[in-house]
Write a protein that holds these residues in place. Structure first.
Motif, PDB file in Angstrom:
ATOM      1  N   LEU A 102      12.106 -29.130 -31.692  1.00 47.01           N
ATOM      2  CA  LEU A 102      10.788 -29.250 -31.075  1.00 47.01           C
ATOM      3  C   LEU A 102       9.882 -30.107 -31.947  1.00 47.01           C
ATOM      4  N   GLU A 103       9.250 -31.118 -31.327  1.00 47.32           N
ATOM      5  CA  GLU A 103       8.303 -31.998 -32.012  1.00 47.32           C
ATOM      6  C   GLU A 103       6.884 -31.632 -31.585  1.00 47.32           C
ATOM      7  N   ILE A 104       5.981 -31.544 -32.555  1.00 49.78           N
ATOM      8  CA  ILE A 104       4.596 -31.140 -32.294  1.00 49.78           C
ATOM      9  C   ILE A 104       3.665 -32.161 -32.935  1.00 49.78           C
ATOM     10  N   VAL A 105       2.768 -32.735 -32.137  1.00 45.67           N
ATOM     11  CA  VAL A 105       1.802 -33.707 -32.646  1.00 45.67           C
ATOM     12  C   VAL A 105       0.407 -33.291 -32.173  1.00 45.67           C
ATOM     13  N   PRO A 106      -0.483 -32.901 -33.089  1.00 46.50           N
ATOM     14  CA  PRO A 106      -1.808 -32.445 -32.677  1.00 46.50           C
ATOM     15  C   PRO A 106      -2.746 -33.615 -32.390  1.00 46.50           C
ATOM     16  N   PRO A 107      -3.768 -33.397 -31.578  1.00 48.29           N
ATOM     17  CA  PRO A 107      -4.763 -34.447 -31.334  1.00 48.29           C
ATOM     18  C   PRO A 107      -5.794 -34.470 -32.464  1.00 48.29           C
ATOM     19  N   ALA A 108      -6.601 -35.504 -32.482  1.00 46.30           N
ATOM     20  CA  ALA A 108      -7.683 -35.555 -33.472  1.00 46.30           C
ATOM     21  C   ALA A 108      -8.680 -34.421 -33.244  1.00 46.30           C
ATOM     22  N   LYS A 109      -8.878 -34.079 -31.961  1.00 48.21           N
ATOM     23  CA  LYS A 109      -9.810 -33.011 -31.632  1.00 48.21           C
ATOM     24  C   LYS A 109      -9.173 -32.098 -30.589  1.00 48.21           C
ATOM     25  N   LEU A 110      -9.203 -30.793 -30.840  1.00 49.61           N
ATOM     26  CA  LEU A 110      -8.661 -29.822 -29.900  1.00 49.61           C
ATOM     27  C   LEU A 110      -9.653 -29.568 -28.769  1.00 49.61           C
ATOM     28  N   GLU A 111      -9.133 -29.447 -27.541  1.00 52.21           N
ATOM     29  CA  GLU A 111      -9.976 -29.202 -26.374  1.00 52.21           C
ATOM     30  C   GLU A 111      -9.924 -27.708 -26.034  1.00 52.21           C
ATOM     31  N   MET A 112     -10.645 -26.903 -26.791  1.00 52.12           N
ATOM     32  CA  MET A 112     -10.565 -25.460 -26.629  1.00 52.12           C
ATOM     33  C   MET A 112     -11.111 -24.981 -25.291  1.00 52.12           C
ATOM     34  N   ASP A 113     -12.036 -25.747 -24.688  1.00 53.90           N
ATOM     35  CA  ASP A 113     -12.589 -25.337 -23.399  1.00 53.90           C
ATOM     36  C   ASP A 113     -11.547 -25.399 -22.288  1.00 53.90           C
ATOM     37  N   ALA A 114     -10.463 -26.139 -22.519  1.00 57.22           N
ATOM     38  CA  ALA A 114      -9.419 -26.290 -21.497  1.00 57.22           C
ATOM     39  C   ALA A 114      -8.253 -25.327 -21.720  1.00 57.22           C
ATOM     40  N   ILE A 115      -8.390 -24.351 -22.613  1.00 59.23           N
ATOM     41  CA  ILE A 115      -7.270 -23.481 -22.973  1.00 59.23           C
ATOM     42  C   ILE A 115      -6.711 -22.749 -21.761  1.00 59.23           C
ATOM     43  N   ASP A 116      -5.396 -22.645 -21.690  1.00 54.42           N
ATOM     44  CA  ASP A 116      -4.696 -21.935 -20.626  1.00 54.42           C
ATOM     45  C   ASP A 116      -4.818 -20.440 -20.901  1.00 54.42           C
ATOM     46  N   ALA A 117      -5.824 -19.806 -20.302  1.00 55.10           N
ATOM     47  CA  ALA A 117      -6.118 -18.401 -20.598  1.00 55.10           C
ATOM     48  C   ALA A 117      -5.017 -17.473 -20.119  1.00 55.10           C
ATOM     49  N   GLU A 118      -4.406 -17.808 -18.977  1.00 54.22           N
ATOM     50  CA  GLU A 118      -3.349 -16.935 -18.449  1.00 54.22           C
ATOM     51  C   GLU A 118      -2.160 -16.885 -19.404  1.00 54.22           C
ATOM     52  N   ALA A 119      -1.726 -18.041 -19.911  1.00 49.47           N
ATOM     53  CA  ALA A 119      -0.618 -18.075 -20.862  1.00 49.47           C
ATOM     54  C   ALA A 119      -0.994 -17.360 -22.153  1.00 49.47           C
ATOM     55  N   ALA A 120      -2.230 -17.570 -22.616  1.00 50.82           N
ATOM     56  CA  ALA A 120      -2.680 -16.954 -23.863  1.00 50.82           C
ATOM     57  C   ALA A 120      -2.664 -15.433 -23.775  1.00 50.82           C
ATOM     58  N   ARG A 121      -3.057 -14.901 -22.631  1.00 53.74           N
ATOM     59  CA  ARG A 121      -3.135 -13.447 -22.488  1.00 53.74           C
ATOM     60  C   ARG A 121      -1.760 -12.797 -22.389  1.00 53.74           C
ATOM     61  N   ARG A 122      -0.732 -13.601 -22.177  1.00 51.25           N
ATOM     62  CA  ARG A 122       0.613 -13.033 -22.058  1.00 51.25           C
ATOM     63  C   ARG A 122       1.365 -13.032 -23.380  1.00 51.25           C
ATOM     64  N   THR A 123       0.690 -13.357 -24.464  1.00 53.46           N
ATOM     65  CA  THR A 123       1.337 -13.319 -25.770  1.00 53.46           C
ATOM     66  C   THR A 123       0.380 -12.808 -26.820  1.00 53.46           C
ATOM     67  N   ARG A 124       0.834 -11.850 -27.601  1.00 55.25           N
ATOM     68  CA  ARG A 124       0.012 -11.355 -28.706  1.00 55.25           C
ATOM     69  C   ARG A 124      -0.075 -12.395 -29.828  1.00 55.25           C
ATOM     70  N   SER A 125       0.847 -13.337 -29.853  1.00 58.73           N
ATOM     71  CA  SER A 125       0.878 -14.337 -30.925  1.00 58.73           C
ATOM     72  C   SER A 125      -0.369 -15.207 -30.947  1.00 58.73           C
ATOM     73  N   ILE A 126      -1.115 -15.247 -29.841  1.00 58.72           N
ATOM     74  CA  ILE A 126      -2.321 -16.082 -29.796  1.00 58.72           C
ATOM     75  C   ILE A 126      -3.307 -15.667 -30.883  1.00 58.72           C
ATOM     76  N   ILE A 127      -3.210 -14.436 -31.361  1.00 57.26           N
ATOM     77  CA  ILE A 127      -4.112 -13.957 -32.410  1.00 57.26           C
ATOM     78  C   ILE A 127      -3.963 -14.796 -33.678  1.00 57.26           C
ATOM     79  N   MET A 128      -2.776 -15.419 -33.862  1.00 54.02           N
ATOM     80  CA  MET A 128      -2.545 -16.224 -35.065  1.00 54.02           C
ATOM     81  C   MET A 128      -3.116 -17.636 -34.952  1.00 54.02           C
ATOM     82  N   PHE A 129      -3.818 -17.918 -33.868  1.00 49.68           N
ATOM     83  CA  PHE A 129      -4.582 -19.165 -33.801  1.00 49.68           C
ATOM     84  C   PHE A 129      -5.859 -19.071 -34.636  1.00 49.68           C
ATOM     85  N   LEU A 130      -6.318 -17.851 -34.912  1.00 51.46           N
ATOM     86  CA  LEU A 130      -7.594 -17.686 -35.607  1.00 51.46           C
ATOM     87  C   LEU A 130      -7.574 -18.340 -36.985  1.00 51.46           C
TER      88      LEU A 130
END
Length: 509
Positions: free
Chosen positions: A144-172
């Motif tokens: 798996l290759e991962i390339v981040p953007p210069a700026k994260l678009e947090m307002d566009a976050i996929d809330a449904e996917a986020a709520r289905r994983t406890r791992s999202i807590i490690m984004f903090l």
């Protein structure tokens, strides 16, 4: 809709509700309807739209039906078959999700080798993609290759996917270095009772992170003038708490000391990855970690997470309950030594190869051959402890193993509120498990397993334990709605079939 279809749907909804531990009234409140309407639905006496079925599934966090693609997956298991040959352990689920979160620390390109292709990973990838991170599977879908953007678009976050994983807590931990304010959906995952995030908040406040929880969201603000001025003492020696503290410390200018840290396998893999990013971490494998932070990380990194000790335990348990001779390859022995010591005392017949290094160059692996054994119940209770004790996630497998042993075994799952309750689902397959309280279950063996049709428990490890018992039971069993297994295991049915199991996946909606 035909009446039998409605009855079948109603039974699925009822089972999912009961596994969630909800009353009909609680489900009605979540759906903004009446208890009597829920009762009619569950009895198959009310027409129900696909949209309503999807709403019920979302409320219960259970894929009763899925709109826009095929319905929930079930397993049909022909049991009583012996396993044989060899099977490789896949890379660690918990390490992979931590490394996906950690990739947010890096401005450069991250490549993770042999990533577990599981639902938990897919949910995190959906979240990462939604905020602008580019990800793609490479090398024939292995890496798996991962390339981040210069700026994260947090307002566009996929809330449904986020709520289905406890791992999202490690984004903090990573996000507090990238923006002064952001919002995250509440963490989800397995239904294991109340699990507070307060230990995370206590640790991350030391880095200036302040959280307010309202309307299903964590509202985060970061004070840039705050940094740890003394060692951080974690109030819980948890894996994700330790990982969040590590992620925060990695880009904090200066030295951070973390005490009462978990030294478990996924934490060690994260430390090895941070070192590949240029962050010096002292004390790996101990409960005191000293992190020399790097304010900016911009490197191209290539890392191979190690194998999953819990999957290794799953495969070992599969051999035990089916009375098979099976070789489990690439077992991370450092994280299974206590489990094997207990099994040796119970009478397990097995051989181990010489140790060899994992692809990360740090984790020690062996090949483990298990043979049919006459097991006796252990004298002492089975209970988890932080590493290097018996792994918390391996405790459920001892329920199936104890059911194959002569005598009574006390299992004390003190960490989670609900998980011991789910283990009593084995009684529907012929087990003799007595629930003493929400944390303790008494298992009496040996067991003559019998086939049954049942709903998958909503917790990952108990769900796999039920599947293993079905593999041992003569006849044909059906395990419905196995999304929770797919959250943590890659192609488990297909891989078990490769060593002699007979498991068919199917969908009926």
């Amino acid at each position: 809709m035909a009446d039998d279809y409605l009855v079948r749907i109603g039974k699925l909804i009822r089972d999912a509700r009961q596994h969630r531990g909800w009353t009909q009234t609680q489900l009605a409140e979540a759906l903004s309807t009446s208890q009597s309407a829920v009762n009619r639905i569950e009895r198959g006496n009310q027409n129900i739209s696909l949209e309503m079925i999807a709403r019920i599934g979302e409320a219960l966090d259970s894929e009763i039906v899925s709109l826009g693609y095929a319905g929930p997956m079930h397993l049909r298991v022909v049991g009583g078959r012996r396993l044989s040959g060899s099977i490789d352990v896949k890379t660690s689920k918990n390490a992979c999700v931590a490394l996906l979160c950690a990739s947010l620390l890096n401005k450069g390109r991250t490549v993770l080798r042999r990533v577990a292709r599981i639902e938990e990973v897919y949910r995190l990838l959906e979240v990462l993609n939604s905020i602008g991170v580019r990800t793609r599977w490479i090398n024939d879908g292995v890496d798996l290759e991962i390339v981040p953007p210069a700026k994260l678009e947090m307002d566009a976050i996929d809330a449904e996917a986020a709520r289905r994983t406890r791992s999202i807590i490690m984004f903090l931990g990573p996000l507090l270095h990238r923006m002064d304010r952001f919002k995250l959906p509440y963490a989800g995952g397995c239904d294991l009772g109340t699990r507070t995030i307060e230990p995370h908040m206590i640790a991350l406040r030391r880095f200036g992170l302040d959280i307010a929880a309202t309307e299903g969201l964590y509202h985060a603000e970061v004070a840039r003038d705050v940094s740890p001025d003394r060692p951080i003492v974690l109030t819980e020696r948890g894996d994700t708490v330790t990982e969040n503290a590590l992620l925060a410390a990695a880009r904090s200018d200066g030295t951070t000391v973390i005490r009462n840290a978990s030294s478990n396998y996924m934490v060690q893999d994260l430390c090895f990855f941070l070192e590949a990013l240029g962050v010096k971490v002292e004390g790996i494998g101990t409960t005191t970690l000293t992190v020399h932070g790097v304010p900016t990380i911009d490197v191209d990194v290539d890392y191979s997470p190690s194998e999953d000790p819990v999957e290794a335990m799953s495969l070992l348990a599969a051999a035990v309950v089916t009375e098979s001779e099976l070789t489990v390859c690439r077992v991370p022995i450092e994280f299974l030594e206590i489990e094997l010591a207990v099994l040796e005392e119970m009478g397990l017949d097995h051989d181990r190869s010489a140790e060899y290094p994992a692809d990360n160059g740090r984790t020690r692996l062996i090949d483990l051959t298990v043979r049919p054994s006459k097991l006796e119940a252990p004298i002492d209770k089975i209970h988890p402890m932080p590493f290097p004790g018996l792994n918390i996630d391996n405790v459920p497998f001892f329920a199936a193993i104890a059911a194959a042993a002569q005598g009574k075994t006390l299992i004390h799952d003190w960490v989670y509120d609900n998980r011991a309750i789910y283990l009593t689902d084995l009684n529907r397959l012929g087990g003799r498990l007595q629930l003493l309280d929400p944390h303790r279950v008494l298992v009496e063996g040996p067991t003559r397993w019998r086939a049954a049709e049942m709903m998958c428990p909503p917790a990952l490890r108990p769900a796999v334990v039920v599947l293993l018992a079905m593999m041992a039971a003569e006849g044909t069993s059906v395990l419905r709605n196995v999304y929770v297994i797919n959250r943590g295991y890659e192609d488990l049915a297909e891989r078990l079939n490769s060593v002699g199991a007979q498991i068919e996946t199917f969908r009926d909606i």
